[in-house]
Design a protein around this motif. Structure first.
Motif, short mmCIF file in Angstrom:
data_model
loop_
_atom_site.label_atom_id
_atom_site.label_comp_id
_atom_site.label_asym_id
_atom_site.label_seq_id
_atom_site.Cartn_x
_atom_site.Cartn_y
_atom_site.Cartn_z
N GLU A 61 2.02 6.65 -6.73
CA GLU A 61 1.01 7.61 -7.17
C GLU A 61 1.47 9.04 -6.90
O GLU A 61 1.27 9.93 -7.73
N ALA A 62 2.10 9.24 -5.72
CA ALA A 62 2.60 10.59 -5.40
C ALA A 62 3.70 11.00 -6.38
O ALA A 62 3.75 12.15 -6.84
N ARG A 63 4.56 10.03 -6.71
CA ARG A 63 5.65 10.33 -7.65
C ARG A 63 5.11 10.66 -9.04
O ARG A 63 5.58 11.57 -9.70
N MET A 64 4.10 9.89 -9.45
CA MET A 64 3.50 10.16 -10.76
C MET A 64 2.81 11.51 -10.78
O MET A 64 2.82 12.22 -11.79
N THR A 65 2.20 11.89 -9.65
CA THR A 65 1.58 13.22 -9.55
C THR A 65 2.63 14.31 -9.69
O THR A 65 2.43 15.31 -10.41
N ILE A 66 3.76 14.12 -9.01
CA ILE A 66 4.85 15.10 -9.09
C ILE A 66 5.38 15.19 -10.52
O ILE A 66 5.60 16.28 -11.06
N ILE A 67 5.58 14.01 -11.14
CA ILE A 67 6.07 14.01 -12.53
C ILE A 67 5.08 14.72 -13.44
O ILE A 67 5.47 15.49 -14.32
N GLY A 68 3.78 14.46 -13.21
CA GLY A 68 2.75 15.13 -14.02
C GLY A 68 2.78 16.63 -13.85
O GLY A 68 2.68 17.39 -14.82
N LYS A 69 2.94 17.08 -12.59
CA LYS A 69 2.99 18.53 -12.35
C LYS A 69 4.24 19.15 -12.98
O LYS A 69 4.17 20.24 -13.54
N MET A 70 5.36 18.43 -12.88
CA MET A 70 6.59 18.96 -13.48
C MET A 70 6.47 18.99 -15.00
O MET A 70 6.95 19.94 -15.64
N ALA A 71 5.85 17.96 -15.56
CA ALA A 71 5.66 17.94 -17.01
C ALA A 71 4.75 19.09 -17.45
O ALA A 71 5.01 19.76 -18.46
N ALA A 72 3.68 19.33 -16.66
CA ALA A 72 2.78 20.44 -16.98
C ALA A 72 3.50 21.76 -16.88
O ALA A 72 3.31 22.67 -17.71
N SER A 73 4.35 21.89 -15.85
CA SER A 73 5.11 23.13 -15.69
C SER A 73 6.09 23.32 -16.84
O SER A 73 6.22 24.42 -17.38
N MET A 74 6.78 22.24 -17.22
CA MET A 74 7.72 22.32 -18.33
C MET A 74 7.00 22.74 -19.61
O MET A 74 7.46 23.61 -20.35
N ALA A 75 5.84 22.13 -19.86
CA ALA A 75 5.07 22.47 -21.06
C ALA A 75 4.62 23.92 -21.03
O ALA A 75 4.68 24.64 -22.03
N HIS A 76 4.18 24.36 -19.84
CA HIS A 76 3.72 25.74 -19.69
C HIS A 76 4.84 26.75 -19.96
O HIS A 76 4.64 27.77 -20.62
N GLU A 77 6.04 26.45 -19.42
CA GLU A 77 7.15 27.39 -19.53
C GLU A 77 7.78 27.41 -20.93
O GLU A 77 8.37 28.41 -21.33
N ILE A 78 7.65 26.30 -21.65
CA ILE A 78 8.31 26.20 -22.96
C ILE A 78 7.36 26.50 -24.12
O ILE A 78 7.78 26.94 -25.18
N ARG A 79 6.06 26.29 -23.90
CA ARG A 79 5.11 26.45 -25.00
C ARG A 79 5.14 27.86 -25.58
O ARG A 79 5.17 28.04 -26.81
N ASN A 80 5.13 28.87 -24.70
CA ASN A 80 5.08 30.25 -25.20
C ASN A 80 6.29 30.63 -26.05
O ASN A 80 6.14 31.17 -27.15
N PRO A 81 7.54 30.35 -25.57
CA PRO A 81 8.69 30.64 -26.44
C PRO A 81 8.65 29.89 -27.76
O PRO A 81 8.98 30.44 -28.81
N LEU A 82 8.23 28.62 -27.73
CA LEU A 82 8.17 27.85 -28.97
C LEU A 82 7.12 28.41 -29.93
O LEU A 82 7.33 28.43 -31.15
N SER A 89 0.83 -1.20 0.00
CA SER A 89 0.00 0.00 0.00
C SER A 89 0.87 1.25 0.00
O SER A 89 0.60 2.21 -0.73
N THR A 90 1.94 1.23 0.83
CA THR A 90 2.85 2.37 0.89
C THR A 90 3.55 2.58 -0.44
O THR A 90 3.68 3.72 -0.92
N ILE A 91 3.99 1.48 -1.06
CA ILE A 91 4.66 1.57 -2.36
C ILE A 91 3.71 2.16 -3.40
O ILE A 91 4.10 3.00 -4.22
N THR A 92 2.45 1.71 -3.36
CA THR A 92 1.45 2.22 -4.31
C THR A 92 1.24 3.72 -4.10
O THR A 92 1.18 4.50 -5.05
N GLU A 93 1.12 4.12 -2.83
CA GLU A 93 0.92 5.55 -2.52
C GLU A 93 2.12 6.37 -2.98
O GLU A 93 1.95 7.46 -3.53
N LEU A 94 3.34 5.85 -2.73
CA LEU A 94 4.54 6.57 -3.15
C LEU A 94 4.60 6.68 -4.67
O LEU A 94 5.00 7.71 -5.22
#
Length: 371
Positions: free
Chosen positions: A149-170, A142-147
């Protein structure tokens, strides 16, 4: 010899039986946790073995199984060692009976009672041991699953942030490439240089954002080299990159005394920090109808060099002040909360820090370099 006499002889020889068990226990290389507690458990087990008249479930030793298991688990006693220990115990008991009572008529029904007692306890402890182990594994899964899911959430947020920061210059780069293509077809080459300058600036913006994200990694392969640079050139470069937004947002940009000095820093990364601060200052003033102002200054303060950026936007909420540099903490509707967290890490890597003050009139962020 009747059953009562037989049981009395065994009780009177408790200590020799336990001593023989312990001797063989050591010879088999089994582990012992704290010796006093270990012997107490052995004496309790012996009493349980002899109390054949007390129902199994009602005996105090059986009720102590959870505590017994806790000691085994905390001292990393394996289930195989537990099984071997019980077999050695039984062998020690049988050896005593054979060697000390060989000339006596042994009441076998009493021996069967004792063996049945030991078998019951062995099964009970192992069932409990397995149940606890299964529960522990389930908790770990259960702990591994939660970790995960939390890691995937962080990766998703970082990916969204990367897309947000790079989309406008591109998007800007794509637009100017189309304009360049059009100018080339019209042979209007004199207009190409300004377009290429803007494209170069936008690519520098992208490079700064990528550098910021890579700062979350510990790998040396992505480390930017430290170089000696003019602090004034760092400030001027970043200002030139965000000047279009300053103009578009109708912001009055002023400069106090800009003290120039030589900084030994990761140039691109530090430009990213200053860019983040200025962009945050611009974003913070969306709520202000008019009179938007940003002031940039720098000074030497003892052995520190400080670059300050002040805006007249709203005060940072008190609830956010203590966690402002924590990842994913943001007051922006479309923000990701990574910019200041990245900036803090960059400044720490460059032997510096980033601080802020905020009140209803103005907010100031300070990049502090320890010279």
């Amino acid at each position: 010899m009747d059953e009562l006499q037989f049981m009395t002889v065994l009780r009177n020889n408790r200590d020799p039986i336990i001593h023989n068990w312990l001797h063989e226990f050591h010879e088999n290389g089994l582990q012992i946790y704290e010796e006093t507690s270990f012997l107490q458990e052995a004496h309790s087990y012996f009493t349980f073995m002899m109390d054949t008249d007390i129902p199994f479930e009602e005996h105090e030793h059986v009720k102590r199984v959870p505590y017994y298991y806790k000691n085994l688990f905390e001292n990393k006693i394996s289930s195989s060692d537990l099984l071997r220990s019980n077999h050695i115990w039984r062998n020690s008991l049988m050896r005593f009976i054979e060697e000390e009572l060989h000339d006596q008529l042994i009441p076998m029904h009493a021996v069967r009672k004792i063996n049945h007692r030991l078998d019951q306890f062995e099964r009970y402890v192992f069932d409990y041991y397995n149940e606890c182990t299964d529960r522990l594994l389930a908790d770990k899964e259960s702990t591994i699953t939660e970790l995960h899911e939390a890691r995937m959430t962080i990766i998703g947020k970082m990916a969204a942030s990367m897309a947000h920061e790079i989309r406008n210059p591109l998007t800007s780069v794509l637009g100017f490439i189309k304009m360049i293509r059009h100018q080339i077809s019209d042979r209007s080459y004199d207009k190409l240089i300004p377009y290429l300058d803007i494209i170069e600036i936008e690519f520098q913006n992208i490079q700064m954002h990528i550098t910021g994200f890579l700062c979350f990694s510990k790998k040396d392969v992505i480390e930017e080299s430290f170089v000696d640079v003019s602090s004034r050139s760092v400030i001027e470069t970043v200002i030139s990159l965000i000047q279009p937004r300053i103009i578009d947002e109708n912001i009055e940009l002023t400069f106090d005394s800009i003290r120039d000095t030589t900084l030994h820093i990761q140039k691109i990364a530090i430009q990213q920090v200053l860019s983040n601060i200025l962009i945050n200052s611009i974003d913070a003033m969306y709520q202000i109808e008019g009179g938007r102002k940003i002031n940039v200054s720098s000074r030497l303060d003892g052995e520190n060099y400080i670059i300050s950026v002040t805006n007249n936007g709203p005060e940072i909420p008190s609830s956010m002040k203590d966690s402002l540099f924590t990842p994913f903490v943001t007051s922006k509707k479309e923000g990701t909360g990574l910019g200041l967290a990245i900036s803090k890490q960059i400044m720490n890597r460059n032997k510096g820090d980033i601080l802020f003050t905020s009140n209803p009139e103005e907010t100031t962020f300070m990049m502090v370099f320890h010279l």
